[in-house]
Design a protein around this motif. Structure first.
Motif, PDB file in Angstrom:
ATOM      1  N   GLN A   1       0.834  -1.209   0.000  1.00 18.04           N
ATOM      2  CA  GLN A   1       0.000   0.000   0.000  1.00 18.04           C
ATOM      3  C   GLN A   1       0.866   1.256   0.000  1.00 18.04           C
ATOM      4  O   GLN A   1       0.540   2.219  -0.687  1.00 18.04           O
TER       5      GLN A   1
ATOM      6  N   ALA B   1       3.931   1.477  -1.215  1.00 17.25           N
ATOM      7  CA  ALA B   1       4.541   1.535  -2.547  1.00 17.25           C
ATOM      8  C   ALA B   1       3.554   2.071  -3.588  1.00 17.25           C
ATOM      9  O   ALA B   1       3.902   2.891  -4.436  1.00 17.25           O
ATOM     10  N   ASP B   2       2.280   1.617  -3.504  1.00 16.66           N
ATOM     11  CA  ASP B   2       1.253   2.096  -4.428  1.00 16.66           C
ATOM     12  C   ASP B   2       0.993   3.580  -4.243  1.00 16.66           C
ATOM     13  O   ASP B   2       0.792   4.325  -5.210  1.00 16.66           O
TER      14      ASP B   2
ATOM     15  N   MET C   1       3.067   5.781  -3.317  1.00 13.24           N
ATOM     16  CA  MET C   1       4.227   6.559  -3.768  1.00 13.24           C
ATOM     17  C   MET C   1       4.277   6.673  -5.283  1.00 13.24           C
ATOM     18  O   MET C   1       5.036   7.468  -5.813  1.00 13.24           O
ATOM     19  N   ARG C   2       3.471   5.888  -5.974  1.00  9.12           N
ATOM     20  CA  ARG C   2       3.496   5.928  -7.456  1.00  9.12           C
ATOM     21  C   ARG C   2       2.705   7.062  -8.004  1.00  9.12           C
ATOM     22  O   ARG C   2       1.834   7.625  -7.576  1.00  9.12           O
TER      23      ARG C   2
END
Length: 143
Positions: free
Chosen positions: A137, A139-140, A142-143
């Motif tokens: 979550q 990582a997502d 931060m995209r």
């Protein structure tokens, strides 16, 4: 003496290894019952991530484990008798459910032993899964 323990053993971790090594100190051979997905559904919200065949294969590869058997019903007593267990090792969260009481009654009547061990929440497949989801979550986001 045969020591028997049970579990899901999804995402094998150091807590599992500590349990199995401890079991090995109690007797001559260690038998491990591995819960099938059907059994896990009876007491956990999610089925295991790792298929039962692979969970069993990983356990069998450990030098402290001699026998690995699946169980497809929430009935520990049948396999206890099948492997001729002298000691049954279970976590302190064992509880007083009927299938647990059957095992305790059998072991007490037969002059055998049930050993409860302290549960360590830092060693949990559920916690590992939660940590992985949290990382995904982040990582997502931060995209």
């Amino acid at each position: 003496m045969v020591v028997y323990t049970v579990g899901t053993f999804d995402l094998l971790h150091v807590g599992h290894l500590a349990l199995l090594k401890y079991c090995a100190t109690l007797g001559d051979s260690v038998a491990v019952g591995v819960a099938s997905d059907e059994v896990v559904k009876l007491y956990k919200p999610n089925i295991p991530v790792i298929p039962i065949e692979q969970r069993m294969e990983m356990l069998q590869a450990l030098c402290c484990v001699d026998i690995v058997l699946p169980y497809h019903e929430l009935d520990y007593l049948t396999v206890c008798k099948q492997v001729k267990a002298d000691i049954f090792v279970i976590g302190e969260d064992w509880g007083k459910k009927p299938h647990n009481q059957d095992v305790e009654n059998y072991f007490n009547t037969a002059g055998k032993k049930v050993v409860q061990i302290k549960y360590s929440p830092r060693n949990s497949s559920t916690k590992i899964k939660q940590d992985v989801i949290a990382q995904l979550q982040v990582a997502d986001a931060m995209r």
